[in-house]
Design an enzyme around this catalytic site. Structure first.
Site, PDB file in Angstrom:
ATOM      1  N   ASN A 144       8.958   1.257   4.608  1.00  0.00           N
ATOM      2  CA  ASN A 144      10.407   1.439   4.411  1.00  0.00           C
ATOM      3  C   ASN A 144      11.215   1.518   5.713  1.00  0.00           C
ATOM      4  OD1 ASN A 144       9.359   3.995   4.913  1.00  0.00           O
ATOM      5  ND2 ASN A 144      10.735   5.026   3.505  1.00  0.00           N
TER       6      ASN A 144
ATOM      7  N   GLU B 201       3.143  13.007   7.158  1.00  0.00           N
ATOM      8  CA  GLU B 201       4.526  13.016   6.659  1.00  0.00           C
ATOM      9  C   GLU B 201       4.499  12.350   5.297  1.00  0.00           C
ATOM     10  OE1 GLU B 201       7.189  14.286   7.925  1.00  0.00           O
ATOM     11  OE2 GLU B 201       6.575  14.722   9.976  1.00  0.00           O
TER      12      GLU B 201
ATOM     13  N   CYS C 231      12.272   8.468   2.322  1.00  0.00           N
ATOM     14  CA  CYS C 231      11.512   9.663   1.895  1.00  0.00           C
ATOM     15  C   CYS C 231      12.452  10.814   1.615  1.00  0.00           C
ATOM     16  CB  CYS C 231      10.482  10.037   2.949  1.00  0.00           C
ATOM     17  SG  CYS C 231      11.187  10.181   4.582  1.00  0.00           S
TER      18      CYS C 231
ATOM     19  N   GLU D  82       8.037  15.542  13.091  1.00  0.00           N
ATOM     20  CA  GLU D  82       8.297  14.459  14.043  1.00  0.00           C
ATOM     21  C   GLU D  82       9.629  14.771  14.710  1.00  0.00           C
ATOM     22  OE1 GLU D  82       7.505  10.953  11.268  1.00  0.00           O
ATOM     23  OE2 GLU D  82       5.935  10.741  12.789  1.00  0.00           O
TER      24      GLU D  82
HETATM   25  P1  NDP Z   1       1.460   4.345   1.137  1.00  0.00           P
HETATM   26  O1  NDP Z   1       0.914   5.725   1.164  1.00  0.00           O
HETATM   27  O2  NDP Z   1       1.063   3.465   0.035  1.00  0.00           O
HETATM   28  O3  NDP Z   1       1.072   3.561   2.483  1.00  0.00           O
HETATM   29  C1  NDP Z   1       1.404   4.014   3.762  1.00  0.00           C
HETATM   30  C2  NDP Z   1       0.453   3.405   4.767  1.00  0.00           C
HETATM   31  O4  NDP Z   1      -0.868   3.876   4.509  1.00  0.00           O
HETATM   32  C3  NDP Z   1       0.371   1.887   4.687  1.00  0.00           C
HETATM   33  O5  NDP Z   1       0.165   1.361   5.981  1.00  0.00           O
HETATM   34  C4  NDP Z   1      -0.849   1.691   3.816  1.00  0.00           C
HETATM   35  O6  NDP Z   1      -1.439   0.429   3.972  1.00  0.00           O
HETATM   36  C5  NDP Z   1      -1.742   2.780   4.335  1.00  0.00           C
HETATM   37  N1  NDP Z   1      -2.795   3.149   3.403  1.00  0.00           N
HETATM   38  C6  NDP Z   1      -2.821   3.019   2.047  1.00  0.00           C
HETATM   39  N2  NDP Z   1      -3.988   3.494   1.554  1.00  0.00           N
HETATM   40  C7  NDP Z   1      -4.701   3.940   2.617  1.00  0.00           C
HETATM   41  C8  NDP Z   1      -5.992   4.544   2.748  1.00  0.00           C
HETATM   42  N3  NDP Z   1      -6.766   4.777   1.683  1.00  0.00           N
HETATM   43  N4  NDP Z   1      -6.429   4.877   3.984  1.00  0.00           N
HETATM   44  C9  NDP Z   1      -5.653   4.653   5.063  1.00  0.00           C
HETATM   45  N5  NDP Z   1      -4.434   4.062   5.001  1.00  0.00           N
HETATM   46  C10 NDP Z   1      -3.956   3.732   3.797  1.00  0.00           C
HETATM   47  O7  NDP Z   1       3.037   4.503   1.245  1.00  0.00           O
HETATM   48  P2  NDP Z   1       4.148   3.349   1.179  1.00  0.00           P
HETATM   49  O8  NDP Z   1       3.883   2.353   2.247  1.00  0.00           O
HETATM   50  O9  NDP Z   1       4.271   2.889  -0.215  1.00  0.00           O
HETATM   51  O10 NDP Z   1       5.460   4.162   1.601  1.00  0.00           O
HETATM   52  C11 NDP Z   1       6.204   4.899   0.701  1.00  0.00           C
HETATM   53  C12 NDP Z   1       5.822   6.374   0.772  1.00  0.00           C
HETATM   54  O11 NDP Z   1       6.031   6.860   2.085  1.00  0.00           O
HETATM   55  C13 NDP Z   1       6.701   7.236  -0.113  1.00  0.00           C
HETATM   56  O12 NDP Z   1       5.908   8.158  -0.807  1.00  0.00           O
HETATM   57  C14 NDP Z   1       7.599   7.964   0.871  1.00  0.00           C
HETATM   58  O13 NDP Z   1       8.069   9.198   0.419  1.00  0.00           O
HETATM   59  C15 NDP Z   1       6.711   8.115   2.049  1.00  0.00           C
HETATM   60  N6  NDP Z   1       7.498   8.300   3.256  1.00  0.00           N
HETATM   61  C16 NDP Z   1       7.514   9.538   3.852  1.00  0.00           C
HETATM   62  C17 NDP Z   1       8.297   9.776   4.969  1.00  0.00           C
HETATM   63  C18 NDP Z   1       8.271  11.103   5.666  1.00  0.00           C
HETATM   64  O14 NDP Z   1       8.683  11.167   6.826  1.00  0.00           O
HETATM   65  N7  NDP Z   1       7.822  12.170   5.053  1.00  0.00           N
HETATM   66  C19 NDP Z   1       9.167   8.727   5.520  1.00  0.00           C
HETATM   67  C20 NDP Z   1       9.060   7.468   4.826  1.00  0.00           C
HETATM   68  C21 NDP Z   1       8.247   7.278   3.735  1.00  0.00           C
HETATM   69  P3  NDP Z   1      -1.093  -0.808   2.957  1.00  0.00           P
HETATM   70  O15 NDP Z   1       0.233  -0.524   2.332  1.00  0.00           O
HETATM   71  O16 NDP Z   1      -1.074  -1.955   3.876  1.00  0.00           O
HETATM   72  O17 NDP Z   1      -2.195  -0.849   1.963  1.00  0.00           O
END
Ligand code: NDP
Length: 486
Positions: free
Chosen positions: A148, A245, A279, A455
């Protein structure tokens, strides 16, 4: 055909497998990237481990110069970065301009903070003693980012991690790897080889072996709760440093003294920025029953005026969602809520003329309550559920009734209500009248299931430094409390 970034140059996967990256507004293929697997992870981690002694041994002033240089390169390449971000992520251009400006400024901020101090001198227990702490880097840090805010959330990790002397392996989301690869090639290329490496691939295939790799000392992750929990379980056997996060379900409370038109604009922005895929998006709204119809009418009118379109098209307020999977979740939350008695006041469907992209007309709902998924689980899309309250304390209790605790907003000019709100609400960030605005010096992170890391700010640097306490006695005389005991 993009390559990964390894040792300061292009790197390919051992298997040669590739994945497509698409424009979410129309489904067009933008490019392909390597689909890395465990055998690639070994190579990328080895490069970062090899670079660590020299980078961690460099003086803080040298690292500061390198970080300022990254910020300069980002500004030189901002047009290309902004366009690429808009194409692969979908949000309107203006929001990506902000993302790049923020990210460049983050490198400047940590360049300076990183050379400010590396520990403290402590009061000793005796006059012959000298006590101090040293803040040291962990080693190789895995930076795993979501789709995002692909560059900003990377900058929030990379800048403090590098300032502290760590080296990094970055794993961007498979949906948005192009901007991270562009950043590496055009803005990080002046770093010594191996200090930052970018590996592309899916979470299960590339992310998991990266998290579990014995040479990775720390994991900095932004993403969903489920993935955060999986990462924590993979990291537990080696007791790795975790910086997580996670998701949110942020409330906004509109106080009785707020003005409806202004409140409508603040709320629409905080709920619909990046198509609700932030998020800290406002995902639950509490309005005073005494003025509910005024606030609701102003909001519905304003939301209806917002224009959907491709992020590069002038006049677009809201772009597409990133992907069909995420759109389906928003649809399910809205449909379930209406089936349980909520009223859909506007939107809540796909546009009449399909574009091939994951567009959704923002939904406003009234008559919701906390038994509905739309008020409990992260929706992560353009839906605004409104719930009425009678007393302000009730609104605070409702704001706290969540498993998450990332951010919370209040619209009010009443100091008494404001104080009750920021003291009473459990969330990592409290916004009063200016939702979603960050501050480089202001720590950002969550409570409860949103994860406890921070962060930005001093806290954001300390997440990437481990503390060593040095106790030094100038006297070599045996102590009278050593063996044998009298
Ligand atoms: P995901 O948790 O699906 O993915 C985040 C990252 O983790 C991606 O690079 C993904 O790879 C990777 N990933 C997925 N599965 C694994 C695993 N088993 N082991 C290691 N890495 C893994 O989140 P989204 O990308 O869908 O992002 C949306 C989410 O992020 C929402 O829940 C949002 O709230 C949160 N978010 C939180 C923020 C904060 O600061 N607290 C800020 C922004 C977003 P790939 O997708 O390539 O499979």
């Amino acid at each position: 055909m993009k390559s990964m970034w390894l040792n300061g140059g292009p790197g390919d996967s051992v298997s040669g497998a590739r994945t497509e990256v698409r424009d979410p507004a129309n489904g067009e293929i933008l490019d392909t990237v390597p689909a890395a697997r465990a055998e690639d992870v070994d190579v990328f981690v080895a490069a970062a481990a090899k670079a660590f002694p020299r980078w961690s041994g460099s003086v803080a002033n040298e690292r500061a110069e390198r970080l300022h240089q990254i910020a300069t390169r980002m500004r030189e390449h901002q047009d290309a970065l902004i366009e690429l971000l808009t194409r692969e992520e979908g949000k309107p251009r203006v929001e990506n301009e902000e993302e790049i400006e923020w990210s460049a400024n983050t490198f400047d901020y940590y360049a300076e903070l990183g050379r400010h101090e590396v520990g403290q001198v402590l009061p000793p227990g005796a006059s012959t003693q000298f006590n101090f702490t040293l803040k040291e880097p962990y080693g190789v840090v895995a930076c795993i980012t979501p789709w995002n805010y692909p560059i900003m959330l990377l900058a929030w990790k990379l800048a403090p991690a590098l300032a502290a002397g760590n080296t990094c392996v970055v794993k961007p989301s498979e949906l948005t790897p192009l901007s991270s690869l562009y950043l590496a090639e055009h803005c990080l290329a002046d770093l010594p080889p191996g200090v930052v490496n970018v590996l592309t691939g899916t979470g299960p295939e590339a992310g998991e072996p990266l998290v579990a790799h014995p040479s990775v000392a720390a994991i900095a992750f932004t993403g969903s709760l489920a993935t955060g929990q999986r990462i924590a379980s993979l990291a537990a056997p080696q007791m790795k440093k975790l910086h997580l996060e996670l998701g949110g379900k942020d409330p906004m409370v509109i106080a009785e003294d707020a003005e409806p038109e202004k409140a409508a604009r603040a709320l629409a922005y905080s709920a619909l920025l990046n198509c609700g895929q932030v998020c800290t998006s406002t995902e639950r709204v509490y309005i005073p029953r005494s003025r509910a119809s005024e606030f609701t009418e102003a909001l519905v009118e304003h939301v209806r005026s917002l224009r959907l379109g491709h992020g590069l098209q002038a006049g677009t307020d809201i772009g597409p969602m990133i992907d069909e999977r995420f759109l389906a979740k928003v649809e399910a939350h809205v449909e379930e809520a209406t089936a349980q008695g909520a009223r859909l006041l506007t939107g809540g469907q796909r546009p009449e003329s399909p574009t091939g992209g994951a567009f959704y007309v923002p939904a406003v709902l009234s008559g919701v309550d906390h038994s509905m998924r739309i008020m409990r689980e992260e929706t992560f899309g353009p839906a605004i559920p409104l719930m009425e309250y009678d007393a302000f304390d009730e609104a605070i209790a409702l704001a706290n009734d969540s498993q998450f605790g990332l951010g919370a907003s209040l619209l009010s000019s009443d100091p008494q209500r404001i104080k009750r709100f920021f003291q009473g609400v459990q969330a990592g960030t409290i916004w009063i009248n200016d939702p979603l605005t960050d501050n480089y010096a202001g720590p950002f992170g969550g409570m409860r299931l949103s994860g406890g890391s921070r962060e930005l700010g001093q806290e954001g640097l300390d997440e990437f430094r481990t503390t060593k306490h040095v106790h030094w006695d100038f006297s070599t005389e045996p102590k009278d409390f050593w063996y044998p005991y009298d």
